[in-house]
Design a protein around this motif. Structure first.
Motif, mmCIF file in Angstrom:
data_model
loop_
_atom_site.group_PDB
_atom_site.id
_atom_site.type_symbol
_atom_site.label_atom_id
_atom_site.label_comp_id
_atom_site.label_asym_id
_atom_site.label_seq_id
_atom_site.Cartn_x
_atom_site.Cartn_y
_atom_site.Cartn_z
ATOM 1 N N PHE A 44 2.221 1.854 4.690
ATOM 2 C CA PHE A 44 2.306 1.957 3.226
ATOM 3 C C PHE A 44 3.710 1.609 2.711
ATOM 4 C CE2 PHE A 44 -1.693 3.534 3.849
ATOM 5 C CZ PHE A 44 -2.280 4.238 2.807
ATOM 6 N N SER A 45 4.455 0.839 3.488
ATOM 7 C CA SER A 45 5.804 0.501 3.069
ATOM 8 C C SER A 45 6.214 -0.818 3.716
ATOM 9 C CB SER A 45 6.779 1.622 3.471
ATOM 10 O OG SER A 45 8.061 1.389 2.949
ATOM 11 N N GLY A 100 -10.966 -3.665 -0.324
ATOM 12 C CA GLY A 100 -11.740 -2.471 -0.622
ATOM 13 C C GLY A 100 -11.056 -1.193 -0.185
ATOM 14 N N MET A 101 -10.355 -1.248 0.933
ATOM 15 C CA MET A 101 -9.625 -0.066 1.405
ATOM 16 C C MET A 101 -8.506 0.317 0.455
ATOM 17 S SD MET A 101 -9.273 -0.480 5.537
ATOM 18 C CE MET A 101 -8.356 1.057 5.630
ATOM 19 N N TYR A 102 -7.943 -0.699 -0.244
ATOM 20 C CA TYR A 102 -6.837 -0.445 -1.165
ATOM 21 C C TYR A 102 -7.313 -0.435 -2.616
ATOM 22 C CZ TYR A 102 -3.491 -0.877 2.638
ATOM 23 O OH TYR A 102 -2.769 -0.671 3.796
ATOM 24 N N GLY A 128 -11.114 3.546 -2.348
ATOM 25 C CA GLY A 128 -10.977 3.242 -0.932
ATOM 26 C C GLY A 128 -10.213 4.297 -0.160
ATOM 27 N N LEU A 129 -10.248 4.169 1.161
ATOM 28 C CA LEU A 129 -9.603 5.151 2.028
ATOM 29 C C LEU A 129 -8.095 5.224 1.807
ATOM 30 C CD1 LEU A 129 -11.457 4.447 5.402
ATOM 31 C CD2 LEU A 129 -11.657 6.503 3.993
ATOM 32 N N ASP A 154 -5.583 3.091 -4.359
ATOM 33 C CA ASP A 154 -5.264 1.821 -5.001
ATOM 34 C C ASP A 154 -3.924 1.275 -4.531
ATOM 35 O OD1 ASP A 154 -4.230 0.026 -7.361
ATOM 36 O OD2 ASP A 154 -6.395 0.230 -7.625
ATOM 37 N N ILE A 155 -3.861 -0.017 -4.322
ATOM 38 C CA ILE A 155 -2.641 -0.660 -3.824
ATOM 39 C C ILE A 155 -1.462 -0.435 -4.767
ATOM 40 C CG2 ILE A 155 -3.122 -2.893 -4.923
ATOM 41 C CD1 ILE A 155 -1.514 -2.316 -1.445
ATOM 42 N N ARG A 156 -1.732 -0.228 -6.047
ATOM 43 C CA ARG A 156 -0.622 0.007 -6.981
ATOM 44 C C ARG A 156 0.084 1.323 -6.686
ATOM 45 N NH1 ARG A 156 -1.758 -2.173 -13.119
ATOM 46 N NH2 ARG A 156 -2.629 -4.207 -12.579
ATOM 47 N N TRP A 157 -0.642 2.296 -6.150
ATOM 48 C CA TRP A 157 0.000 3.555 -5.788
ATOM 49 C C TRP A 157 0.997 3.321 -4.645
ATOM 50 C CZ3 TRP A 157 -5.343 6.452 -5.285
ATOM 51 C CH2 TRP A 157 -5.954 6.485 -6.559
ATOM 52 N N VAL A 158 0.653 2.447 -3.728
ATOM 53 C CA VAL A 158 1.533 2.104 -2.616
ATOM 54 C C VAL A 158 2.798 1.406 -3.122
ATOM 55 C CG1 VAL A 158 1.710 0.793 -0.464
ATOM 56 C CG2 VAL A 158 -0.451 1.922 -1.055
ATOM 57 N N LEU A 159 2.639 0.626 -4.185
ATOM 58 C CA LEU A 159 3.749 -0.165 -4.702
ATOM 59 C C LEU A 159 4.780 0.660 -5.471
ATOM 60 C CD1 LEU A 159 1.706 -3.236 -5.978
ATOM 61 C CD2 LEU A 159 3.298 -3.212 -4.055
ATOM 62 N N TRP A 160 4.413 1.823 -5.952
ATOM 63 C CA TRP A 160 5.300 2.629 -6.791
ATOM 64 C C TRP A 160 6.694 2.836 -6.178
ATOM 65 C CZ3 TRP A 160 6.145 4.651 -11.483
ATOM 66 C CH2 TRP A 160 6.972 5.765 -11.594
ATOM 67 N N PRO A 161 6.829 3.348 -4.947
ATOM 68 C CA PRO A 161 8.184 3.572 -4.431
ATOM 69 C C PRO A 161 8.964 2.296 -4.175
ATOM 70 C CG PRO A 161 6.549 4.032 -2.740
ATOM 71 C CD PRO A 161 5.791 3.829 -4.014
#
Length: 232
Positions: free
Chosen positions: A107-108, A155-157, A161-162, A165-172
């Motif tokens: 996730f980083s 779909g996972m992101y 999905g498991l 959302d990919i945008r949550w990963v992008l926040w930091p």
């Protein structure tokens, strides 16, 4: 665009990987436009990701107790950073566009790229509280974007999905690093699960990136506020 300068910070061990191809396409397409493209190939450079005493040349500000943040800040102000950091900061200062090309790890970004952020984007160079976010020291006509591959499919992101959302990963990464330093953040370029798709789909990922790069200078930054990431 002729006269523009681009810095690609690239973190992948294998030139034949999709990340390697995405980097090569960016160099080719942006160079064709007349841009001056520089690549910091972190693995090839054997870039040191650790923040250590060797980043400071000469005497320490407080030799009694080493505090990296304070020492790097003071060294930045006094021109006492190590040569590799001065060189990377020079590339950043000259760039109109920064592209970070990497595979998503946990996730980083890979440790070597995170280490580049830790050592290059120090206080006094990229930010100096309260000069951060819209007042960050890199805010003057500089754009940045993350271009990366994932292991999981789209779909996972997703929100359902498991992985979320990919945008949550992008926040930091986008907000906590790029926006914090004042950079104008462009929408990310994401290639989902390239190892698990057909060859034609991988080719489409490359052609989509090449097409986007043709008009990259016309793009407007995203509205880098919490709502962009979480109100989906």
């Amino acid at each position: 665009m002729a006269g523009k300068k681009v810095l690609i910070v690239y973190a992948h061990q294998e030139p034949k990987s999709l990340n390697g191809s995405l980097k090569a396409i960016a160099v080719e397409e942006l160079s064709k436009q007349g841009s001056d493209v520089t690549v910091s190939d972190l693995y090839d450079m054997q870039f040191e990701p650790r923040t250590t005493r060797t980043d400071i040349v000469g005497d320490l500000y407080n030799p009694e107790q080493f505090n990296y943040g304070v020492e790097a800040w003071e060294a930045c102000k006094n021109g006492c950073l190590s040569e590799d950091l001065i060189e990377e900061q020079r590339k950043v200062k000259e760039a109109d566009l920064l592209i970070f090309q990497f595979p998503l790890y946990w996730f980083s970004m890979p440790a070597i790229m995170k280490g580049w952020m830790d050592r290059v984007f120090i206080q006094g160079f990229a930010h100096d509280f309260p000069k951060c976010f819209d007042s960050g020291l890199l805010r003057y006509n500089k754009k940045a974007l993350l271009s990366f591959t994932t292991g999981g499919d789209q779909g996972m992101y997703s929100k359902e999905g498991l992985s979320g959302d990919i945008r949550w990963v992008l926040w930091p990464m986008q907000h906590g690093i790029l926006h914090f330093c004042g950079l104008s953040v462009l929408a990310p370029q994401i290639c989902f699960a390239p190892e698990y798709v057909a060859l034609e789909e991988r080719k489409q990922m490359l052609s989509s990136w090449a097409k986007r790069l043709k008009t990259i200078w016309e793009e407007k930054p995203i509205n880098c506020i919490p709502e962009w990431y979480y109100n989906i």
